[in-house]
Design an enzyme around this catalytic site. Structure first.
Site, PDB file in Angstrom:
ATOM      1  N   HIS A  71     -59.894 -30.290 128.511  1.00 25.01           N
ATOM      2  CA  HIS A  71     -60.354 -29.329 129.517  1.00 25.01           C
ATOM      3  C   HIS A  71     -60.315 -27.920 128.939  1.00 25.01           C
ATOM      4  CE1 HIS A  71     -59.546 -31.918 133.357  1.00 25.01           C
ATOM      5  NE2 HIS A  71     -60.097 -32.627 132.373  1.00 25.01           N
ATOM      6  N   GLU A 122     -58.977 -25.078 129.906  1.00 24.06           N
ATOM      7  CA  GLU A 122     -57.696 -24.377 129.852  1.00 24.06           C
ATOM      8  C   GLU A 122     -56.796 -24.936 128.755  1.00 24.06           C
ATOM      9  OE1 GLU A 122     -59.056 -24.369 134.218  1.00 24.06           O
ATOM     10  OE2 GLU A 122     -59.135 -25.720 132.505  1.00 24.06           O
TER      11      GLU A 122
END
Length: 155
Positions: free
Chosen positions: A52, A54
């Site tokens: 992902h 982040e």
């Protein structure tokens, strides 16, 4: 200044979504007014469900700063972090998180994490994915050794 960094996170989300690398999510990490980490959703391209935006940005920033903690940093995510990313953010310890789209906005386009938030609060034996506790004798020995370790770095 915040809008400039959010614009960069959104730009990353669009660029890599259009390239087919993953969902429409981007992230930058900033320290002292400079971008020190960048990430985008790379799930489809990498075949890694943890890739992902982040998490990728945290990995990039930690590598670039040569640290395992992001104190003194700010994280800009194009969308409110999912439960996995939220956990990673808390472990990385940035000072502040900014986000644009909300989890409700993500759910509306097919990225609904509500079931994970619900699962976290369930007893492990009641979760949808079977979770079984086994004998912990050997594992507890390693924990005991950790408590006695003189040169450990806590985090």
């Amino acid at each position: 200044m915040e809008e400039k960094f959010m614009d960069e996170a959104v730009r990353l989300s669009r660029t890599y979504m259009e390239r087919g690398q993953g969902g429409p999510f981007g992230c930058v990490i900033v320290k002292d007014g400079q971008v020190v980490g960048r990430g985008w959703n790379d799930v489809l391209h990498s075949g890694d469900p943890t890739a992902h935006a982040e998490v990728n940005a945290i990995r990039d920033a930690c590598k670039n700063l040569d640290t395992h903690q992001l104190e003194g940093c700010e994280l800009y995510a194009s969308c409110e972090p999912c439960p996995m990313c939220l956990g990673a953010i808390y472990w990385a310890r940035p000072d502040k998180v900014y986000f644009a789209n909300t989890r409700e906005d993500a759910a509306a386009i097919g990225f609904d994490d509500a079931f994970i938030y619900e699962e976290i609060n369930r007893d492990p034996a009641q979760r949808k994915i079977s979770m079984v506790a086994l004998d912990k004798t050997n594992a507890m020995e390693v924990f005991r050794l950790w408590t006695e370790k003189k040169d450990k770095v806590t985090y």
